[in-house]
Design a protein around this motif. Structure first.
Motif, PDB file in Angstrom:
ATOM      1  N   PRO A  48      35.570  -2.634 -93.309  1.00 39.79           N
ATOM      2  CA  PRO A  48      36.987  -3.023 -93.317  1.00 39.79           C
ATOM      3  C   PRO A  48      37.309  -3.964 -92.164  1.00 39.79           C
ATOM      4  O   PRO A  48      36.541  -4.084 -91.205  1.00 39.79           O
ATOM      5  CB  PRO A  48      37.719  -1.674 -93.154  1.00 39.79           C
ATOM      6  CG  PRO A  48      36.699  -0.622 -93.455  1.00 39.79           C
ATOM      7  CD  PRO A  48      35.373  -1.200 -93.117  1.00 39.79           C
ATOM      8  N   ASN A  49      38.452  -4.622 -92.247  1.00 43.08           N
ATOM      9  CA  ASN A  49      38.907  -5.441 -91.128  1.00 43.08           C
ATOM     10  C   ASN A  49      38.975  -4.589 -89.869  1.00 43.08           C
ATOM     11  O   ASN A  49      39.452  -3.457 -89.894  1.00 43.08           O
ATOM     12  CB  ASN A  49      40.293  -6.030 -91.416  1.00 43.08           C
ATOM     13  CG  ASN A  49      40.251  -7.115 -92.464  1.00 43.08           C
ATOM     14  OD1 ASN A  49      39.248  -7.812 -92.600  1.00 43.08           O
ATOM     15  ND2 ASN A  49      41.324  -7.252 -93.220  1.00 43.08           N
ATOM     16  N   GLY A  50      38.477  -5.145 -88.754  1.00 34.83           N
ATOM     17  CA  GLY A  50      38.456  -4.400 -87.506  1.00 34.83           C
ATOM     18  C   GLY A  50      37.265  -3.481 -87.345  1.00 34.83           C
ATOM     19  O   GLY A  50      37.197  -2.705 -86.387  1.00 34.83           O
ATOM     20  N   ALA A  51      36.293  -3.596 -88.254  1.00 34.28           N
ATOM     21  CA  ALA A  51      35.139  -2.701 -88.189  1.00 34.28           C
ATOM     22  C   ALA A  51      34.146  -3.081 -87.099  1.00 34.28           C
ATOM     23  O   ALA A  51      33.280  -2.288 -86.741  1.00 34.28           O
ATOM     24  CB  ALA A  51      34.422  -2.675 -89.549  1.00 34.28           C
ATOM     25  N   GLY A  52      34.233  -4.320 -86.583  1.00 36.64           N
ATOM     26  CA  GLY A  52      33.335  -4.743 -85.519  1.00 36.64           C
ATOM     27  C   GLY A  52      32.313  -5.783 -85.925  1.00 36.64           C
ATOM     28  O   GLY A  52      31.434  -6.140 -85.138  1.00 36.64           O
ATOM     29  N   LYS A  53      32.436  -6.306 -87.131  1.00 34.15           N
ATOM     30  CA  LYS A  53      31.433  -7.247 -87.649  1.00 34.15           C
ATOM     31  C   LYS A  53      31.383  -8.534 -86.827  1.00 34.15           C
ATOM     32  O   LYS A  53      30.314  -8.959 -86.384  1.00 34.15           O
ATOM     33  CB  LYS A  53      31.737  -7.568 -89.127  1.00 34.15           C
ATOM     34  CG  LYS A  53      31.874  -6.347 -90.026  1.00 34.15           C
ATOM     35  CD  LYS A  53      32.190  -6.724 -91.456  1.00 34.15           C
ATOM     36  CE  LYS A  53      33.503  -7.433 -91.635  1.00 34.15           C
ATOM     37  NZ  LYS A  53      34.675  -6.574 -91.295  1.00 34.15           N
ATOM     38  N   THR A  54      32.542  -9.161 -86.633  1.00 30.95           N
ATOM     39  CA  THR A  54      32.570 -10.408 -85.871  1.00 30.95           C
ATOM     40  C   THR A  54      32.229 -10.162 -84.404  1.00 30.95           C
ATOM     41  O   THR A  54      31.668 -11.044 -83.735  1.00 30.95           O
ATOM     42  CB  THR A  54      33.948 -11.085 -86.005  1.00 30.95           C
ATOM     43  OG1 THR A  54      34.177 -11.394 -87.384  1.00 30.95           O
ATOM     44  CG2 THR A  54      34.016 -12.379 -85.198  1.00 30.95           C
ATOM     45  N   THR A  55      32.532  -8.981 -83.898  1.00 32.95           N
ATOM     46  CA  THR A  55      32.147  -8.644 -82.523  1.00 32.95           C
ATOM     47  C   THR A  55      30.635  -8.700 -82.367  1.00 32.95           C
ATOM     48  O   THR A  55      30.117  -9.181 -81.354  1.00 32.95           O
ATOM     49  CB  THR A  55      32.672  -7.244 -82.141  1.00 32.95           C
ATOM     50  OG1 THR A  55      34.102  -7.243 -82.236  1.00 32.95           O
ATOM     51  CG2 THR A  55      32.273  -6.875 -80.724  1.00 32.95           C
ATOM     52  N   ILE A  56      29.898  -8.217 -83.370  1.00 36.01           N
ATOM     53  CA  ILE A  56      28.433  -8.306 -83.332  1.00 36.01           C
ATOM     54  C   ILE A  56      27.997  -9.764 -83.288  1.00 36.01           C
ATOM     55  O   ILE A  56      27.160 -10.161 -82.464  1.00 36.01           O
ATOM     56  CB  ILE A  56      27.808  -7.590 -84.540  1.00 36.01           C
ATOM     57  CG1 ILE A  56      27.995  -6.083 -84.419  1.00 36.01           C
ATOM     58  CG2 ILE A  56      26.319  -7.927 -84.651  1.00 36.01           C
ATOM     59  CD1 ILE A  56      27.432  -5.302 -85.582  1.00 36.01           C
ATOM     60  N   VAL A 112      26.574  -1.334 -92.939  1.00 30.58           N
ATOM     61  CA  VAL A 112      27.993  -1.023 -93.084  1.00 30.58           C
ATOM     62  C   VAL A 112      28.546  -0.447 -91.783  1.00 30.58           C
ATOM     63  O   VAL A 112      27.952   0.466 -91.201  1.00 30.58           O
ATOM     64  CB  VAL A 112      28.232  -0.020 -94.228  1.00 30.58           C
ATOM     65  CG1 VAL A 112      29.732   0.089 -94.527  1.00 30.58           C
ATOM     66  CG2 VAL A 112      27.465  -0.421 -95.480  1.00 30.58           C
ATOM     67  N   LEU A 113      29.682  -0.996 -91.349  1.00 27.83           N
ATOM     68  CA  LEU A 113      30.386  -0.511 -90.161  1.00 27.83           C
ATOM     69  C   LEU A 113      31.755   0.014 -90.556  1.00 27.83           C
ATOM     70  O   LEU A 113      32.389  -0.499 -91.486  1.00 27.83           O
ATOM     71  CB  LEU A 113      30.563  -1.639 -89.139  1.00 27.83           C
ATOM     72  CG  LEU A 113      29.312  -2.324 -88.603  1.00 27.83           C
ATOM     73  CD1 LEU A 113      29.702  -3.526 -87.760  1.00 27.83           C
ATOM     74  CD2 LEU A 113      28.470  -1.365 -87.785  1.00 27.83           C
ATOM     75  N   ASN A 114      32.217   1.022 -89.832  1.00 25.53           N
ATOM     76  CA  ASN A 114      33.572   1.532 -90.016  1.00 25.53           C
ATOM     77  C   ASN A 114      34.114   1.928 -88.653  1.00 25.53           C
ATOM     78  O   ASN A 114      33.529   2.777 -87.970  1.00 25.53           O
ATOM     79  CB  ASN A 114      33.577   2.727 -90.969  1.00 25.53           C
ATOM     80  CG  ASN A 114      34.985   3.076 -91.421  1.00 25.53           C
ATOM     81  OD1 ASN A 114      35.849   2.203 -91.545  1.00 25.53           O
ATOM     82  ND2 ASN A 114      35.226   4.355 -91.666  1.00 25.53           N
ATOM     83  N   PHE A 115      35.191   1.257 -88.227  1.00 22.90           N
ATOM     84  CA  PHE A 115      35.767   1.480 -86.894  1.00 22.90           C
ATOM     85  C   PHE A 115      34.711   1.356 -85.801  1.00 22.90           C
ATOM     86  O   PHE A 115      34.662   2.154 -84.861  1.00 22.90           O
ATOM     87  CB  PHE A 115      36.448   2.843 -86.820  1.00 22.90           C
ATOM     88  CG  PHE A 115      37.642   2.972 -87.722  1.00 22.90           C
ATOM     89  CD1 PHE A 115      38.819   2.271 -87.444  1.00 22.90           C
ATOM     90  CD2 PHE A 115      37.586   3.764 -88.849  1.00 22.90           C
ATOM     91  CE1 PHE A 115      39.919   2.381 -88.287  1.00 22.90           C
ATOM     92  CE2 PHE A 115      38.685   3.867 -89.693  1.00 22.90           C
ATOM     93  CZ  PHE A 115      39.848   3.182 -89.418  1.00 22.90           C
TER      94      PHE A 115
END
Length: 259
Positions: free
Chosen positions: A41-49, A228-231
């Motif tokens: 979901p949005n805010g899951a941390g994908k772009t942070t990675i 898959v990431l969540n929060f």
């Protein structure tokens, strides 16, 4: 048989922004010549990675290695030389430059001529310029944008601008290519074209690709592995079929309708 060394290895990666834990304990191996996707979901941390791989952010803890080298020892402007390229969700093109000019910008990290050679356009500079233009023409042919090669980017429809963004990333000669929501805002035909190009990058150019993508049809159709990431917390990794059938993923991301 010993498993091949991953091209990118992430170990226990975490990132905190003040009181917000954006990412926690991510461990992922990306194999050579693989298409891997990060979803959530949005805010899951994908772009942070992505931003930590690209050295925009420093991790709070954890390690990242690329081709066996500690990536955290390098600065952002070193990445193209190391073999890491990236596209951006929001277009980062020179809008008044032509397609060719934008692609030539991507070649900059690999040009070795000095200021004097460039000013006088001496032999080495002329040879590098010719080689760069030949390489740009190969990218133009690969992406099937011959007819727009001399047009200003600002005059192009959005889908073609995204294709130019991909071309500029390819001009950096990446071994690892990071695609940030490449098909966002595209129609079905444009999305299918990009998916085909990504498959060709793996199959014809032996490139490793990591995608952040919300279009689940693209993710499930062309990915070799999905993470898959969540929060900020990793909840599943595996093949597209394994992830799509994972009850935790269905609850957290795909939605109960897919159950």
């Amino acid at each position: 048989m010993k498993a091949p060394t991953p091209i990118l290895s992430i170990r226990d990666l975490s990132k905190r922004f003040g009181g917000v834990q954006a990412l926690s304990g991510v461990t992922v191996d990306i194999r050579q010549n693989e298409i891997a996707s990060f979803i959530g979901p949005n805010g899951a941390g994908k772009t942070t990675i992505f931003n930590m791989i690209c050295r925009i952010y420093d991790p709070t803890s954890g390690t990242i290695s690329f081709n066996g080298k500690d990536l955290l020892r390098h600065r952002p402007h070193h990445l193209a030389g190391l073999g890491i390229g990236r596209t951006f969700q929001n277009l980062a093109l020179f809008r008044h430059g032509t397609v060719v000019e934008n692609l030539l910008v991507g070649m900059h990290a690999h040009l070795k001529s000095g200021v004097l050679d460039g000013a006088l356009f001496l032999g080495r500079t002329a040879r590098e310029e010719a080689q760069a233009r030949e390489e740009v023409e190969r990218i133009i042919e690969f992406l099937e944008i011959e007819e727009i090669r001399n047009q200003p980017v600002a005059m192009l429809p959005y889908g073609l601008q995204k294709r130019v963004e991909l071309g500029r990333a390819l001009a950096t000669r990446p071994k690892l290519l990071l695609l940030d929501e490449m098909v966002s805002g595209m129609n079905q035909e444009e999305t299918e074209d990009i998916a085909r190009f990504v498959l060709d990058l793996r199959d014809e150019l032996n490139m490793t690709v990591i995608m952040i993508e919300h279009d689940m049809n693209v993710v499930l159709d062309i990915s070799d592995t999905v993470h898959v990431l969540n929060f900020g917390v990793p909840i599943a990794s595996g093949t597209p079929a394994e992830v799509a059938g994972n009850p935790t993923v269905i609850e957290a991301y795909l939605g109960a309708a897919h159950a």
